[in-house]
Enzyme design. Structure first.
Site, PDB file in Angstrom:
ATOM      1  CG  HIS A  52      42.533  17.175  -3.531  1.00 27.99           C
ATOM      2  ND1 HIS A  52      41.566  17.570  -4.416  1.00 27.99           N
ATOM      3  CD2 HIS A  52      43.327  16.319  -4.230  1.00 27.99           C
ATOM      4  CE1 HIS A  52      41.754  16.981  -5.583  1.00 27.99           C
ATOM      5  NE2 HIS A  52      42.824  16.211  -5.500  1.00 27.99           N
ATOM      6  CG  HIS A  54      46.457  15.450  -5.787  1.00 29.73           C
ATOM      7  ND1 HIS A  54      45.526  14.445  -5.888  1.00 29.73           N
ATOM      8  CD2 HIS A  54      47.429  14.982  -4.960  1.00 29.73           C
ATOM      9  CE1 HIS A  54      45.909  13.406  -5.148  1.00 29.73           C
ATOM     10  NE2 HIS A  54      47.058  13.720  -4.571  1.00 29.73           N
ATOM     11  CG  ASP A  56      44.928  17.418 -10.945  1.00 30.01           C
ATOM     12  OD1 ASP A  56      45.457  17.101  -9.855  1.00 30.01           O
ATOM     13  OD2 ASP A  56      43.853  16.923 -11.345  1.00 30.01           O
ATOM     14  CG  HIS A  57      42.579  19.390  -7.913  1.00 28.58           C
ATOM     15  ND1 HIS A  57      41.230  19.210  -7.999  1.00 28.58           N
ATOM     16  CD2 HIS A  57      43.143  18.277  -8.455  1.00 28.58           C
ATOM     17  CE1 HIS A  57      40.982  18.031  -8.562  1.00 28.58           C
ATOM     18  NE2 HIS A  57      42.125  17.451  -8.849  1.00 28.58           N
ATOM     19  CG  HIS A 108      41.700  11.756  -4.287  1.00 32.81           C
ATOM     20  ND1 HIS A 108      42.100  10.889  -5.273  1.00 32.81           N
ATOM     21  CD2 HIS A 108      42.195  12.969  -4.639  1.00 32.81           C
ATOM     22  CE1 HIS A 108      42.816  11.553  -6.179  1.00 32.81           C
ATOM     23  NE2 HIS A 108      42.883  12.814  -5.810  1.00 32.81           N
ATOM     24  CG  ASP A 130      40.477  14.690  -8.059  1.00 32.47           C
ATOM     25  OD1 ASP A 130      39.698  15.295  -8.827  1.00 32.47           O
ATOM     26  OD2 ASP A 130      41.713  14.683  -8.211  1.00 32.47           O
ATOM     27  CG  HIS A 168      39.619  14.725 -12.953  1.00 30.89           C
ATOM     28  ND1 HIS A 168      40.725  15.021 -13.722  1.00 30.89           N
ATOM     29  CD2 HIS A 168      39.994  14.915 -11.659  1.00 30.89           C
ATOM     30  CE1 HIS A 168      41.738  15.352 -12.919  1.00 30.89           C
ATOM     31  NE2 HIS A 168      41.324  15.301 -11.662  1.00 30.89           N
TER      32      HIS A 168
HETATM   33 FE    FE Z   1      42.548  15.722  -9.894  1.00 37.56          FE
HETATM   34 ZN    ZN Z   2      43.478  14.633  -6.940  1.00 29.62          ZN
END
Ligand code: FE
Ligand code: ZN
Length: 257
Positions: A52, A54, A56-57, A108, A130, A168
């Site tokens: 996805h 985001h 942090d990915h 998400h 996530d 995570h």
């Molecule tokens: Fe994340």
């Molecule tokens: Zn995420």
């Protein structure tokens, strides 16, 4: 096939799978931990899979592509920073000699996808970003409770031996919440002790095993009487309504400290 979680940021894992000299990485939010790992092991990066959009990915994708030329696969319904082959539910991605089945798991984010493969002679692998965490599920930033329930149901239908590679390390805080939902769940209490011991040694609690998640994760248990009762106590009028139960416990988790 060797599976390695690379810890990054506060609590992310970038999952690396490798077979012989070739590796793939899932959701590299930062390039450096991956480049360090490749340098240390001498592996070549063959593929980048993104679940996805985001940061942090995806934050490391551009630098990894620049450094390695690895091709990128990502959700067709989301825009990620680097040109990627967009895939969605029912598509397959062939990398490292494996055929990853793409599963749509909106909730998400609106276009979130997961990747599932069955390596020969090993337990199946699920990279779910996530969407599903050990003992929990992702926050509903873009999707509805009904979408998340359908996504979790799709993942729950995979083989019980599936190794769930979550993005995570949220397990201990999730389990503290899960215990508030189901105080009498003995499997949950035992699993929490095991995870506390792992974390005390600095080890990941992941990958999780799907079969165990079905016994301990309240978000996969919204049709269980104990979880229905907990939702009812939180004001859900019809505890037979699995979407309402999921919405209630997700809302409860958001404010749980
Ligand atoms: Fe994340
Ligand atoms: Zn995420």
């Amino acid at each position: 096939m060797t599976l390695t979680p690379l810890p990054a940021f506060q609590d992310n894992y970038f999952w690396v799978l490798h077979d012989g000299p070739r590796a793939l990485v899932v959701d590299p939010g930062d390039a450096q931990p991956v480049l360090d790992f490749l340098a240390r092991t001498g592996l070549r990066l063959d593929a980048i899979l993104v679940t996805h959009h985001h940061a942090d990915h995806t934050g490391g994708v551009a630098a990894l592509v620049a450094a390695t030329g690895a091709p990128v696969w990502g959700p067709a319904a989301e825009s990620i920073p680097q040109p990627a082959t967009g895939v969605g539910g029912g598509d397959t991605v062939g990398v490292l000699g494996l055929s990853f089945r793409v599963i749509d798991v909106p909730g998400h984010t609106a276009g979130h996808i997961a990747y599932y493969a069955e390596p020969a002679g090993q337990a199946p692998l699920l990279f779910c970003g996530d969407t599903l965490f050990s003992g929990g599920c992702g926050r509903l930033f873009e999707g509805t409770p009904a979408q998340m329930l359908a996504s979790l149901d799709a993942l729950a239908a995979l083989p019980a031996t599936t190794r769930v590679c979550c993005a995570h390390e949220y397990t201990l805080s999730n389990l503290r919440f899960a215990r508030a939902v189901e105080p009498a769940n003995a499997d949950l209490a035992a699993y929490e002790r095991d995870c506390q011991a792992l974390r005390a040694r600095g080890e990941p609690t992941l990958p999780a095993q799907l079969g165990r998640e079905l016994r301990i994760n309240p978000f996969l248990r919204v049709r269980e009487p104990a979880v229905r009762r907990a939702a009812q106590d939180r004001g859900v009028a019809d505890p037979q309504d699995a979407v309402a139960v999921l919405a209630a416990i997700r809302g409860w988790k958001n404010e749980f400290r």
